[in-house]
Structures are given as C-alpha cells and as structure tokens.
Design a protein around this motif. Structure first.
Motif, PDB file in Angstrom:
ATOM      1  N   TYR A 169       0.805  -1.219   0.000  1.00  0.00           N
ATOM      2  CA  TYR A 169       0.000   0.000   0.000  1.00  0.00           C
ATOM      3  C   TYR A 169       0.846   1.282   0.000  1.00  0.00           C
ATOM      4  O   TYR A 169       0.298   2.375   0.017  1.00  0.00           O
ATOM      5  CB  TYR A 169      -0.943   0.025   1.211  1.00  0.00           C
ATOM      6  CG  TYR A 169      -2.253  -0.727   0.970  1.00  0.00           C
ATOM      7  CD1 TYR A 169      -2.443  -2.004   1.480  1.00  0.00           C
ATOM      8  CD2 TYR A 169      -3.283  -0.148   0.239  1.00  0.00           C
ATOM      9  CE1 TYR A 169      -3.635  -2.695   1.278  1.00  0.00           C
ATOM     10  CE2 TYR A 169      -4.470  -0.830   0.016  1.00  0.00           C
ATOM     11  CZ  TYR A 169      -4.636  -2.105   0.539  1.00  0.00           C
ATOM     12  OH  TYR A 169      -5.810  -2.772   0.323  1.00  0.00           O
ATOM     13  N   THR A 170       2.181   1.125  -0.023  1.00  0.00           N
ATOM     14  CA  THR A 170       3.034   2.315   0.032  1.00  0.00           C
ATOM     15  C   THR A 170       2.745   3.256  -1.135  1.00  0.00           C
ATOM     16  O   THR A 170       2.663   4.473  -0.965  1.00  0.00           O
ATOM     17  CB  THR A 170       4.520   1.912   0.003  1.00  0.00           C
ATOM     18  OG1 THR A 170       4.719   0.870   0.956  1.00  0.00           O
ATOM     19  CG2 THR A 170       5.421   3.085   0.294  1.00  0.00           C
TER      20      THR A 170
ATOM     21  N   ASN B 232      -0.421   5.198  -0.458  1.00  0.00           N
ATOM     22  CA  ASN B 232      -0.233   6.204   0.592  1.00  0.00           C
ATOM     23  C   ASN B 232       0.619   7.370   0.101  1.00  0.00           C
ATOM     24  O   ASN B 232       0.340   8.533   0.393  1.00  0.00           O
ATOM     25  CB  ASN B 232       0.398   5.553   1.833  1.00  0.00           C
ATOM     26  CG  ASN B 232      -0.557   4.588   2.516  1.00  0.00           C
ATOM     27  OD1 ASN B 232      -1.766   4.692   2.356  1.00  0.00           O
ATOM     28  ND2 ASN B 232      -0.021   3.640   3.266  1.00  0.00           N
ATOM     29  N   ASP B 233       1.660   7.049  -0.681  1.00  0.00           N
ATOM     30  CA  ASP B 233       2.508   8.125  -1.229  1.00  0.00           C
ATOM     31  C   ASP B 233       1.693   8.992  -2.175  1.00  0.00           C
ATOM     32  O   ASP B 233       1.839  10.224  -2.200  1.00  0.00           O
ATOM     33  CB  ASP B 233       3.710   7.544  -1.967  1.00  0.00           C
ATOM     34  CG  ASP B 233       4.720   6.899  -1.022  1.00  0.00           C
ATOM     35  OD1 ASP B 233       5.598   6.153  -1.489  1.00  0.00           O
ATOM     36  OD2 ASP B 233       4.613   7.153   0.202  1.00  0.00           O
TER      37      ASP B 233
ATOM     38  N   LEU C  77      -1.447   9.598  -2.006  1.00  0.00           N
ATOM     39  CA  LEU C  77      -2.315  10.460  -1.199  1.00  0.00           C
ATOM     40  C   LEU C  77      -1.544  11.699  -0.737  1.00  0.00           C
ATOM     41  O   LEU C  77      -2.086  12.816  -0.732  1.00  0.00           O
ATOM     42  CB  LEU C  77      -2.828   9.699   0.024  1.00  0.00           C
ATOM     43  CG  LEU C  77      -3.874   8.589  -0.201  1.00  0.00           C
ATOM     44  CD1 LEU C  77      -4.215   7.923   1.118  1.00  0.00           C
ATOM     45  CD2 LEU C  77      -5.115   9.133  -0.863  1.00  0.00           C
ATOM     46  N   GLU C  78      -0.301  11.468  -0.339  1.00  0.00           N
ATOM     47  CA  GLU C  78       0.514  12.587   0.148  1.00  0.00           C
ATOM     48  C   GLU C  78       0.738  13.608  -0.967  1.00  0.00           C
ATOM     49  O   GLU C  78       0.656  14.804  -0.750  1.00  0.00           O
ATOM     50  CB  GLU C  78       1.829  12.046   0.710  1.00  0.00           C
ATOM     51  CG  GLU C  78       2.804  13.123   1.182  1.00  0.00           C
ATOM     52  CD  GLU C  78       2.281  14.041   2.291  1.00  0.00           C
ATOM     53  OE1 GLU C  78       1.195  13.744   2.869  1.00  0.00           O
ATOM     54  OE2 GLU C  78       2.924  15.066   2.554  1.00  0.00           O
TER      55      GLU C  78
ATOM     56  N   LYS D 114      -6.582  12.844   3.955  1.00  0.00           N
ATOM     57  CA  LYS D 114      -5.406  12.002   3.779  1.00  0.00           C
ATOM     58  C   LYS D 114      -5.282  11.030   4.944  1.00  0.00           C
ATOM     59  O   LYS D 114      -5.056   9.836   4.759  1.00  0.00           O
ATOM     60  CB  LYS D 114      -4.141  12.833   3.664  1.00  0.00           C
ATOM     61  CG  LYS D 114      -2.894  11.946   3.566  1.00  0.00           C
ATOM     62  CD  LYS D 114      -1.631  12.746   3.782  1.00  0.00           C
ATOM     63  CE  LYS D 114      -0.421  11.827   3.785  1.00  0.00           C
ATOM     64  NZ  LYS D 114      -0.243  11.096   5.017  1.00  0.00           N
ATOM     65  N   ASP D 115      -5.478  11.541   6.173  1.00  0.00           N
ATOM     66  CA  ASP D 115      -5.354  10.672   7.351  1.00  0.00           C
ATOM     67  C   ASP D 115      -6.424   9.582   7.339  1.00  0.00           C
ATOM     68  O   ASP D 115      -6.176   8.450   7.749  1.00  0.00           O
ATOM     69  CB  ASP D 115      -5.497  11.497   8.640  1.00  0.00           C
ATOM     70  CG  ASP D 115      -4.313  12.429   8.847  1.00  0.00           C
ATOM     71  OD1 ASP D 115      -4.468  13.413   9.607  1.00  0.00           O
ATOM     72  OD2 ASP D 115      -3.251  12.158   8.248  1.00  0.00           O
TER      73      ASP D 115
ATOM     74  N   ARG E 212      -7.752   8.264   4.705  1.00  0.00           N
ATOM     75  CA  ARG E 212      -7.594   7.312   3.604  1.00  0.00           C
ATOM     76  C   ARG E 212      -6.322   6.482   3.677  1.00  0.00           C
ATOM     77  O   ARG E 212      -6.195   5.483   2.989  1.00  0.00           O
ATOM     78  CB  ARG E 212      -7.598   8.071   2.263  1.00  0.00           C
ATOM     79  CG  ARG E 212      -8.961   8.591   1.893  1.00  0.00           C
ATOM     80  CD  ARG E 212      -8.933   9.438   0.641  1.00  0.00           C
ATOM     81  NE  ARG E 212      -8.783   8.616  -0.570  1.00  0.00           N
ATOM     82  CZ  ARG E 212      -9.147   9.035  -1.774  1.00  0.00           C
ATOM     83  NH1 ARG E 212      -9.666  10.247  -1.918  1.00  0.00           N
ATOM     84  NH2 ARG E 212      -8.966   8.273  -2.829  1.00  0.00           N
ATOM     85  N   GLU E 213      -5.351   6.921   4.518  1.00  0.00           N
ATOM     86  CA  GLU E 213      -4.088   6.213   4.580  1.00  0.00           C
ATOM     87  C   GLU E 213      -4.325   4.814   5.106  1.00  0.00           C
ATOM     88  O   GLU E 213      -5.055   4.613   6.070  1.00  0.00           O
ATOM     89  CB  GLU E 213      -3.122   6.966   5.498  1.00  0.00           C
ATOM     90  CG  GLU E 213      -1.686   6.683   5.194  1.00  0.00           C
ATOM     91  CD  GLU E 213      -0.797   7.697   5.886  1.00  0.00           C
ATOM     92  OE1 GLU E 213      -0.058   8.428   5.183  1.00  0.00           O
ATOM     93  OE2 GLU E 213      -0.849   7.757   7.111  1.00  0.00           O
TER      94      GLU E 213
ATOM     95  N   SER F 167      -2.785   1.339   6.636  1.00  0.00           N
ATOM     96  CA  SER F 167      -1.674   0.594   7.229  1.00  0.00           C
ATOM     97  C   SER F 167      -2.255  -0.455   8.177  1.00  0.00           C
ATOM     98  O   SER F 167      -3.277  -0.250   8.800  1.00  0.00           O
ATOM     99  CB  SER F 167      -0.722   1.539   7.965  1.00  0.00           C
ATOM    100  OG  SER F 167      -1.312   1.988   9.157  1.00  0.00           O
TER     101      SER F 167
ATOM    102  N   ARG G 156     -10.353   3.345   1.683  1.00  0.00           N
ATOM    103  CA  ARG G 156      -9.844   3.685   3.008  1.00  0.00           C
ATOM    104  C   ARG G 156     -10.118   2.502   3.936  1.00  0.00           C
ATOM    105  O   ARG G 156     -10.789   1.548   3.574  1.00  0.00           O
ATOM    106  CB  ARG G 156     -10.551   4.942   3.557  1.00  0.00           C
ATOM    107  CG  ARG G 156     -12.052   4.776   3.765  1.00  0.00           C
ATOM    108  CD  ARG G 156     -12.622   6.001   4.491  1.00  0.00           C
ATOM    109  NE  ARG G 156     -14.072   5.989   4.557  1.00  0.00           N
ATOM    110  CZ  ARG G 156     -14.779   5.354   5.485  1.00  0.00           C
ATOM    111  NH1 ARG G 156     -14.160   4.642   6.424  1.00  0.00           N
ATOM    112  NH2 ARG G 156     -16.108   5.415   5.476  1.00  0.00           N
TER     113      ARG G 156
END
Lengths: 410, 520
Positions: free
Chosen positions: B312-313, B316-317, B319-320, B333-334, B336-337, B339, B368
């Motif tokens: 998922y990196t 997540n990247d 999204l950033e 962003k928080d 949807r991240e 982990s 998410r």
C-alpha cells in the motif's frame, strides 16, 4: 405402578388393604401379615401360625393444569397405577417369627400431552420400585417384641422431556427435539426396624423405621430424538449417572380397643424428604452439560386416624382419614410431582369367607385443594451464569383408589 | 363426571345408627368423589374489554414485517405467527373477529414463476449448526404466482413483502401481467391475493371498512438503500416521481409525507370511526443485518501486515502527493491512509463520498480503512478474506488487498443519510398520529433499540431475547426480520400501548412458546 398424586412427592402409601381402609394406619395393628411392612415386630403378636396377605390397589389420579396469563390448559392422561403387596409371616416357635414381603412404596406415573407447555420439564415419567424384604421378629416377652429385616430394592425409571420451550428446536419435519432417560434393574438396599409394645389387652404401641435408599443409576441410557441433522454431533446418544433418593420414614402408632369389636388407631409418619436436595444428571458425552435440578424437599409429616369395627363375625368395616403434608416448598413444584398438602378419606370392608380366608377391600378419596405453584430453577440454556427460567400455573389433582386384597391365616 | 355407587355385600341398612352412619358416609363420599374442575376454570373466563376500540374487523397494512416474513422468505408458519395474526388471536378474546391471511402453499417459502424456481425468491433460510452458516432449506416450493388463480379474499392481513410507501397506493401492483416484465413491474406476493388486476393494496384494505387497523410502512423506503450497502440514490429535493426511482433509492421525504397522508385518508374515508395504530421506522443500527460483522474483521500476523503495508506504500505516497497538490486536505489524507498491524484490522472499503483522485492518478481509487461508524452488512461476512479471482493463486483478497465495494458496506455518511430520512419519515408518522384522536403512534424503534442491548427484553418465564444474530432469539436468519418470538414480543408491546391508549384489557402472549430460528 402408581401415580404422583398420592402422598408427598412420589411416596405411594398403599401397603395393605386393611390398613388403607382405616387411614393407612398399621404400626400398632397386629391382625394380618400386613405387619411385615408396617411394623416387623408385629409378626410376633399375630394370632395365626401362618399369615399371608396379598393385594393390589388401582389408582386413578389425573392432574389438571391451567395458566391464565399464558392462556394454556392441559389434563394428564395417566395410566392406572397398580401398587401391590405380598406378605407372609410364620411363627417358627413361641419367640421367633420369620416373614417375607414384596411391596411397592415409591412410584410415579405421569403423562402430560406431548409437547404441552411444560414439556421442557416433562412430557411423561414412569418410576417404579419394588422392595423385597426378608424379616425376622422376636417376642421378648408378652409385652414387647422387636423386628427387623433388610430391604432389597429394584427400580425402573423412564422420563422424557423436550429440550426447549421453542417449537423450532426440532428436526426438519418440525417434531420437537427431546431426550429420554431410561434405567431398569437399578438396585439398592436398605433395612427396616420395628418395636411393638402391648402394655395391656386394649392398647398397642408401635414404632418402626425404614431406612433411606439411594437409587443410583450408573451408565444408563440417555437418548436424544428429533435432533436437527447439523446438531447431531452436539447431542449424541450417551449415558448418564443420576441418583434418586427414596427417603427414610419413621412411624409411631397407637391402637386402642373400644370394646371387643371396635378398634381405634392413630399414627404419625415422618418422612425424611430433606435428603432429596436435587435431582442431577451427569452425562458421559462432553458435549452435554450436566443437568442440575434443585428440589429442596422438606421433612414432612402425615397424621392418620382410623377406626375398625366388626359388624358381625364375618363382616368388618373400616373408616379413616389422614392429613398429608407436602414436602415441596414454593418455587419447587415440578409438573410430575405437583402436589399440595391433602386430606384423605378412606373406607374399607372385610368379609370372612371361612375360618382362614378373607377378602379385604378399601377405597380412598383424596382431597387436594387446587393451588398455584411454579418451578423457578429451570436451566434453559445449559449456561449456569444466565438466570433460570420459571414454569407454573394452577394445578388440580383428582384421585380415587380402589383396593382389593386377600388374607389367608391358619 | 365419574361417579361410584358402591354395592357392598352384606352391608344392610339396619336400625343400628352406627351402621347407618357408615353406609351413608360410604355413599356420600362416593358421590362427591367425581372429578372436580378448577374453581375458576380458564374456559369460564369472562371476555376481555376492548375499551373504546372495536376489534371486530381488524386489518393490518404494511410490508414484509407485517406479512410475517422471516428467514428471507414468506412461509406458512411465519405468517401464522406474524404480529397481526398474534394480535388478532388476542383481540378475539375482546370481541375480535376472524383474521384471514393469504397463506403460502407450504412451509418452504420459495416462489414458482410458471413452474420455475427463482433465486431471488428462494426457500426460507435454515442454519447449518456445524458450519454456522445459513442456507435455503431443501425442498421443492409449491407456491406458483403466475399460473395460479389469485386467492379469494378479502384478507385482513394486507402486508406485502417489498412494499414501499408508494407501492401501497399503486394501482395494478397486483397485475399478473407485471410478472412477465424484466425487471418485475408487479409484486408477486400481491399478485397472489389482489382483489383485481387494477386494485391497490390500500384500496383492498380500505374496502373492508375495518373497525381497527395497523399501518406500518416506511421500512423499505430506507431499508432497500441500506441493505444494498447504499448503492442507490437518496432522492432528496427536488421532489421526484417515485415511478422514476431505482429499487434501492431512498424515498423523497416530502413524497413520503404526502403519500402517508393519502394512505391514511383512504382508511379514514372508508372507516371514519376506526381506531388505528401507526408504527414508526426503526433505526438500522439496531438490526443485526448491520451490526453483526465487525468493522475490524481482519486478523493478521506481523509478517502479513508488513507485506500488505509495503503493497500500500504507493497508494499512501499518492495520497501525500494529492495533499501537497491541495486535491485533498490533511483530514482526508489521514482517513484514507492504509496501514495494518498485527492483530485485528479494519477492512479496506470503497467510499464514494471521498474525493475522486483518479483523474490525477488512476490508482488512487476511493478506498480507506473502515471505522467503527461504518456498518459492514451481513452478506459481506462470507466475502471478507476471499480471493477476488478464485482461479488465480496470487489473487487479491477482498477487504484486505482489494477494497470491499460500495454495496458491501454502509459507510458512516450513508448511515447518516438513512438516519436523516428515517427521522423525517417518523416525524410524518408522529404528526399524523397526533392529528387524529383515533390514532396512536407505536414506537417500535424503541423496541428494536431495547433488543439491541446486552440484556435485551425479558420474557414472562424469566428468559430474554436479544438482537444478536442467530443466537439472540429476536431476529431471523436474514438479519432484518424478527423471528416469530420477536414478532410476539413486538405484538405484546403493541397490546400494552393499545390497552393504555384505548382503555382495553387485551391479554398478551407468552413469547417463550414461539419458535425462533430453524436448524438444518
């Protein structure tokens, strides 16, 4: 056998037609071989060298249940109970007598309609016990005798109940899942003791004791029926252990002659029901939780009075009454022994056919006031931490009993 | 009455008073020893009072809950234990009359369309107690809906599974010709008993001129949206024509209000003096269909969590980057991240209310982690952890490496959408009840809320039922409809309200004697 509604709990007090006719007193009566049961010491004071008695009673006891809150009503369809007895007593010599008795003092036979509102407690139950009692008595002197004997007990039980109040606990055809507990040839032993005193020609005093007998069923069959296919592994046919207490009984009796043809007798029976705390089943299969069924019976008394009168040399009439306390406390009335305290009215008649043989008849009417009772300790989900559920309502029992017996003395 | 008249040989009447006494006692006792009955036998109970209500013609109008639907089907014993049938049997002790229902042909529940079975109208569910999963009961259903002649009414229970508010007013909903179209334009349950090809459900109810009625509608107006995981459209303003709705849409609240008034109008015009009970719509968060599957149904060990996190990196990247480019804010962003940790993890879901970033990067789909406020619907239980492509041994896994679809989960926003509509519907229902002295509002939502607690609702024998799926006793295997026992509890609460509002004395039932779920 016999039905629930007779004495407190499952005691069936019909061990002699002569005794039954006069309120079932017998501890201080010494007229027939019935003494083998009522007071073994009484054998020493029998007139005949050989005394025999046989007899059977027919019990018609039907229960009614109704509950106005749940709007349900049911009647039992109980089989006729048939307690019986066979007694024989022989004077071996002036001091010693030997006797033998077979009788059925405990039993129960109740059949409610299948799947009725209380089916999760009982659909039907049949309990039968037979006692065999060799007996010995010894006349110490003209005033006092003692007697004793072991009792060998053989018991049978058959009980069926549904697993739940819910009609969906059933097989695929909608027939309700149920369990049948069986056991036959369950053996145990106990003993009886008695003492009889005749201080004068008119008075007899007696005391007798019958010991508690613990009927232990071990590795008997427990069968589950109408279990859903995918639940079969949770309810395999298995075996169970359980113990049923047949309580001890202590009796005191006194009989007095009012003139040469009339006898009046009083009796007190105390049954030590407090030993019956709980009826528990442990199952061999680990899938099935132990079944704990508190009973907490209390010791109870029966007060009896009876009169016997010889109308003629051939004809004897008897009348009697008794008050029978229930051993059952509030909150502990189960539908197979839903019995309140009661009053019994008895009648009896004897006819001498010849010097040796007589017919004895008896009739009992039991008046049991209707009562409202419940059993509040049902473990409906096998989980000891959830509170128990209740089942109760109005109960009414009608009982009539006819007895017929024969005495043969020579 | 049994009597015993004795005849004892040798017992002769004589001048001896003692003998006479004995003979008399004997005869007396024999006569009185006939079988006695209770002093107050149940069959002699006087009739109960109906107060200001009149139960002689009782009609119930509604949807599947009113029909007695349970375990995902309408079947005989479910109908015999529907809450209206239970009420009618209790009303009968207070002057109530007959209560006819359009009974299914069997206890299986499946429908036949020109002799063909239909997977959307399958047999009722039973629970496989070993696998702990529900499945339709085996057997050939016998309730034909197209080629069978309609049942002859009138029927007191006019509850039709699937009916929404506007369906009750729809003329022709019972026209058999409507079963030939795809999708269906008639309701097969109503086709079975409609009084004509052009009748409406409310018309059939009103035509009986009931003296007492119960109306419970509005459930499906939100439920079809909710049970499908919110894939339909919330038909908010502007007001739209229900004829244009998709089957999973939420009914416009103004449309509902107007319709509700029309439905009541039809009833009060036909029976101006009738008393009635209007039932409200329960909260979806109290129903096991929505509360059984936990949001964090994914157990992982550390190694698997690490592998997934690596996978998922890229997401997540991305999204950033989107955040840096102001396409989304920090909060989104928080949220949807993605982990994972060792232990229980939330499922990964698609949420259509997130910002669409696929224009920026096709890989940035609206996914998410679920939170406790998202409701995973019951059918998703068997989907989580399953491969997306069973033939591919490297397939992505639903809810873990591949997000669950919009229809698998009722997201927090969708839950709020449903709740907004429900509140509006219930306001309409309460207002209508307040406006008419002959009507009361029954708060079934409060009953459902009570069932959803740990202790549930207590029954008269000391047991209790809760809303827990399969084991609680109140809800059937479809997770939406009550069991017969649940219906009995609802009926008891209704009786209690009817008694206090109309001064009646209708008795309740012992719910512990009603069935719950059936096992395979």
């Amino acid at each position: 056998m016999s039905t629930s509604a007779l004495a407190g709990g499952y005691r069936v007090a019909l061990q002699g037609q002569s005794a039954t006719g006069m309120g079932h007193v017998g501890t201080a009566m010494t007229e027939s071989a019935e003494v083998v049961f009522f007071n073994p010491a009484g054998m020493s004071f029998l007139e005949s060298k050989s005394s025999s008695s046989i007899g059977v009673s027919l019990i018609d006891a039907q229960g009614k249940y109704q509950n106005k809150t749940t709007n349900k009503a049911y009647d039992t369809n109980n089989p006729i109970g048939t307690p019986f007895y066979i007694y024989q007593a022989t004077k071996i010599n002036e001091k010693s007598s030997l006797g033998f008795g077979i009788y059925t003092p405990y039993g129960n036979s109740v059949e409610w309609p299948l799947d009725w509102a209380g089916s999760h407690l009982v659909n039907n139950i049949s309990l039968k016990t037979i006692y065999a009692q060799p007996t010995f008595s010894y006349k110490i002197n003209n005033t006092v005798s003692i007697g004793a004997g072991p009792t060998f007990v053989n018991g049978y039980v058959h009980l069926n109940r549904n697993l739940s109040t819910s009609p969906s606990v059933a097989d695929k055809d909608g027939k309700r899942s149920n369990v049948t507990i069986k056991g036959s040839g369950i053996t145990a032993w106990g003993y009886t003791l008695g003492i009889l005193a005749k201080p004068n020609d008119n008075l007899s005093l007696g005391m007798s004791f019958r010991s508690q007998v613990d009927m232990e069923a071990k590795n008997r069959t427990a069968n589950f029926s109408n279990i859903a296919d995918t639940l079969q592994s949770t309810y395999p046919n298995t075996t169970y252990d359980a113990t049923l207490i047949l309580p001890a009984e202590l009796s005191f009796g006194a009989s007095y002659s009012l003139g040469s043809q009339t006898t009046i007798a009083f009796e007190l029976n105390r049954t030590f029901w407090s030993a019956y705390e709980s009826l528990d089943f442990t199952f061999e299969s680990p899938e099935i939780a132990d079944s704990t069924n508190p009973r907490k019976y209390s010791d109870s008394n029966i007060y009896r009075i009876g009169v016997q009168h010889n109308l003629s040399p051939k004809i004897t009439v008897r009348v009697g009454s008794y008050y029978d306390q229930t051993p059952i406390s509030d909150g502990y009335f189960t539908p197979e022994t839903a019995r309140n305290s009661s009053v019994g009215l008895t009648l009896g008649g004897g006819l001498k056919l010849n010097k040796r043989l007589s017919i004895e008849t008896s009739f009992v009417y039991l008046h049991i006031t209707e009562f409202n009772g419940s059993y509040d300790f049902i473990d409906h989900d096998g989980n000891p931490s959830t509170p128990p559920t209740s089942f109760g309502g109005d109960y009414l029992t009608n009982v009539t009993i006819f007895g017929l017996g024969l005495n043969y003395n020579y | 009455m049994k009597q015993y008249i004795p005849s004892v040989k040798g017992l002769k009447k004589s001048n001896n008073p003692f003998k006479n006494l004995i003979y008399t006692c004997f005869v007396c006792v024999s006569i009185i020893s006939c079988d006695k009955n209770f002093d107050n036998p149940i069959e002699d109970e006087p009739a109960r009072s109906s107060g200001s209500a009149d139960f002689s013609t009782f009609v119930s109008i509604g949807d599947s809950i009113t029909a007695g639907y349970a375990d995902a089907a309408l079947y005989r014993s479910g109908q015999e234990n529907s809450y209206p049938a239970i009420l009618a049997e209790q009303f009968a002790r207070a002057g109530g009359g007959n209560f006819f229902q359009p009974l299914m042909n069997d206890n299986l529940g499946g429908l036949l369309f020109s002799e063909n079975e239909n997977p959307e109208f399958a047999n009722r569910l039973v629970l496989d107690a070993e696998a702990l999963s529900p499945e339709p009961i085996a057997g050939a259903p016998t309730t034909e809906v197209i080629d069978a002649a309609p049942l002859t009414g009138p029927f007191n229970n006019v509850g039709v599974p699937g009916a929404k508010s506007f369906h009750l007013a729809a003329e022709g909903l019972g026209n058999p010709a409507g079963l030939a179209t795809d999708p269906l334009s008639a309701n097969p349950y109503y086709v079975r008993f409609a009084s004509s090809a052009t009748s409406s459900i409310i018309g059939d109810a009103a035509a009986q001129q009931p003296t007492f009625f119960i109306l419970w509608i509005g459930n499906n107006d939100i439920l079809s949206y909710a049970t499908s995981g919110g894939i339909g459209v919330d038909q908010t303003n502007p007001v739209t024509d229900p004829a244009t709705y998709g089957s999973n849409d939420i009914t416009n609240t103004i449309v509902f209000d107007t319709l509700y008034g029309q439905l009541l109008g039809a009833m009060t015009t036909a029976s101006p003096d009738a008393k009635g009970v209007l039932v409200n719509v329960p909260d979806v968060t109290t129903i096991p269909y929505f509360t059984t599957v936990p949001y964090n149904a994914v157990p992982l060990d550390q190694a698997t969590a690490d592998t997934l996190n690596a996978a998922y990196t890229a997401y997540n990247d991305g999204l950033e980057l989107a955040r840096l480019g102001s396409a989304i804010d920090q909060t989104e962003k928080d949220a949807r991240e993605i982990s994972f940790v060792a232990g229980q993890n939330p499922v990964v879901i698609l949420d259509e209310d997130l910002t669409d970033l696929t224009g920026l990067d096709a890989a940035l789909v609206n996914m998410r982690l679920a939170t406790a406020e998202d409701l995973v619907i019951l059918p998703t239980r068997t989907k989580i952890g399953q491969p997306v492509d069973p033939t591919d041994e490297n397939s992505l896994v639903w809810g873990v490496s591949a997000p669950l679809l919009d229809g698998d989960v009722l997201t927090k926003i969708e839950v709020a959408t449903v709740e907004t509509a429900r509140t509006a519907f219930n306001t309409s229902i309460q207002t209508a009840a307040d406006a008419d002295d002959d009507l009361i509002m029954f708060d079934v939502a409060a009953v459902m809320t009570a069932l959803a607690t740990t202790e549930g609702i207590a029954l008269s024998d000391g047991s209790n039922i809760t809303a827990t799926y399969a084991t609680g006793g109140a809800f059937s295997l479809d997770g939406v409809h009550p069991t017969s026992r649940g219906y009995a509890v609802i009926a008891n609460r209704m009786i209690s309200d009817i008694n206090s509002s109309f001064g009646a004395n209708v008795p309740t039932v012992a719910a512990e004697f009603f069935p719950t779920i059936y096992l395979k």
